[in-house]
Design an enzyme around this catalytic site. Structure first.
Site, short mmCIF file in Angstrom:
data_model
loop_
_atom_site.label_atom_id
_atom_site.label_comp_id
_atom_site.label_asym_id
_atom_site.label_seq_id
_atom_site.Cartn_x
_atom_site.Cartn_y
_atom_site.Cartn_z
N ASP A 252 0.84 -1.20 0.00
CA ASP A 252 0.00 0.00 0.00
C ASP A 252 0.88 1.25 0.00
OD1 ASP A 252 -2.64 -1.20 0.31
OD2 ASP A 252 -2.13 -1.60 2.40
N ASP B 100 -7.20 5.66 -4.11
CA ASP B 100 -6.89 4.48 -3.30
C ASP B 100 -5.81 3.74 -4.09
OD1 ASP B 100 -6.77 2.12 -1.93
OD2 ASP B 100 -8.92 1.69 -2.03
P1 AHG Z 1 -8.85 -1.86 1.09
O1 AHG Z 1 -8.03 -3.00 0.61
O2 AHG Z 1 -8.49 -0.57 0.37
O3 AHG Z 1 -8.86 -1.69 2.57
O4 AHG Z 1 -10.39 -2.12 0.70
C1 AHG Z 1 -10.93 -3.40 0.46
C2 AHG Z 1 -12.41 -3.20 0.36
C3 AHG Z 1 -13.03 -3.51 -0.99
O5 AHG Z 1 -12.19 -3.66 -2.06
C4 AHG Z 1 -13.85 -4.74 -0.75
O6 AHG Z 1 -15.00 -4.75 -1.53
C5 AHG Z 1 -14.13 -4.70 0.71
O7 AHG Z 1 -13.05 -4.03 1.29
C6 AHG Z 1 -14.27 -6.08 1.28
O8 AHG Z 1 -14.70 -5.98 2.58
P2 AHG Z 1 -15.41 -7.22 3.36
O9 AHG Z 1 -14.36 -8.27 3.47
O10 AHG Z 1 -15.80 -6.62 4.68
O11 AHG Z 1 -16.61 -7.67 2.55
MN MN Z 2 -9.73 0.46 -0.68
MN MN Z 3 -6.39 0.75 -0.16
#
Ligand code: AHG
Ligand code: MN
Ligand code: MN
Length: 281
Positions: free
Chosen positions: A41, A83
């Site tokens: 990230d 993001d």
């Molecule tokens: P990130 O990796 O930027 O934290 O976001 C991930 C997000 C998104 O891509 C996905 O749809 C969601 O988190 C999944 O969350 P759950 O596992 O709670 O469903």
């Molecule tokens: Mn995200």
């Molecule tokens: Mn992210």
């Protein structure tokens, strides 16, 4: 805008290398939403910031991975929220991930978004640009992003991606999801919103949901970096993006890291969501 697209192309080539060769371990830091950042990230965020810093047309940028807005050029026109590597925890199991960019004018407000771009890193690298009129997909082939097709949603689809923790769903939400399955919808949920939403767009339609739940009443997905850019893309593709009842792009953002419940889909499914949520919300 052309300069921004070129900067995103350059960033994407570097991020693809980071995904292929980078360290998937956790860093010692947390981002503003409280997620532990992966080294991937942070590395992706640095790449994008360094590219955007060179563009005079950008006034400010803000990243999901940084607490504060970064000023670029006082007389710049665009505000970009991004993001860098959505779904980064999926890299170590070799599932698809993506970068998401929302491009705003005047400030970081949903109603001021003027373009959105996402890049999917899967077996192929694809970039999708929504400019307010069309949604166009490009594919990385021999180092170049080549135009492949325009994307348009059907009125009704066959897929659904129901996000969040089911044990925390409200009963009316669970009934709605169950009813879509009873109607023949097929489950498609990878845990990465970029490939999940990309699949619904390319397969003609369906519904992606990340609702309000008892543990996360304001959902999980972040307005500026995730919800608004995809809302813009879905609306440009002829679909909808709603919080249950209203367009998400009408939401007032009070803090850059605010989250919102969200539903992205083709028209038929979103009308069902509105009906269920108007009667129960
Ligand atoms: P990130 O990796 O930027 O934290 O976001 C991930 C997000 C998104 O891509 C996905 O749809 C969601 O988190 C999944 O969350 P759950 O596992 O709670 O469903
Ligand atoms: Mn995200
Ligand atoms: Mn992210």
């Amino acid at each position: 805008m052309k300069d921004i697209i070129e900067a995103i192309k350059r960033s994407s080539l570097k991020i693809r290398d980071i995904i292929e060769d980078g360290d998937t371990a956790k860093s010692d830091n947390q981002n503003s939403t409280g997620d532990t950042q992966l080294k991937l990230d942070i590395a992706s965020d640095v790449v994008i910031e360094n590219e955007f810093k060179q563009l005079d047309c950008i006034k400010q940028i803000v990243s999901e991975e940084q607490e504060h807005i970064v000023n670029i050029n006082e007389s710049g026109k665009y505000y970009i929220a991004y993001d860098p590597l959505d779904g980064s925890s999926l890299v170590d199991v070799n599932l698809s991930v993506g970068s998401i960019y929302g491009i705003y004018e005047n400030d970081f407000t949903g109603s001021n978004i003027v373009a959105s771009i996402y890049v999917v890193f899967g077996p192929r690298v694809e970039m999708v640009i929504a400019d307010g009129e069309t949604v166009k997909m490009y594919r990385l082939q021999k180092g170049e992003f080549n135009y492949i097709q325009d994307i348009k949603l059907n009125q009704k689809g066959k897929l659904q991606s129901p996000g969040s923790t089911q044990a925390c769903w409200y009963p009316y939400h669970k009934d709605m999801i169950d009813n879509f399955f009873k109607d023949g919808y097929r489950l498609r949920y990878s845990g990465g919103m970029v490939p999940d939403l990309h699949q619904i767009l390319l397969k003609g339609g369906g519904l992606f949901s990340y609702p309000s739940t008892s543990d996360l009443p304001k959902g999980k997905l972040r307005q500026l970096f995730e919800v608004f850019p995809f809302a813009f893309t879905y609306e440009c593709a002829g679909g909808q993006a709603i919080d249950g009842i209203s367009r998400v792009l009408e939401i007032e953002t009070t803090h850059i890291h605010d989250t919102s419940p969200c539903f992205f889909g083709s028209n038929a499914e979103c009308e069902v969501v509105k009906e269920v949520y108007s009667n129960n919300g």
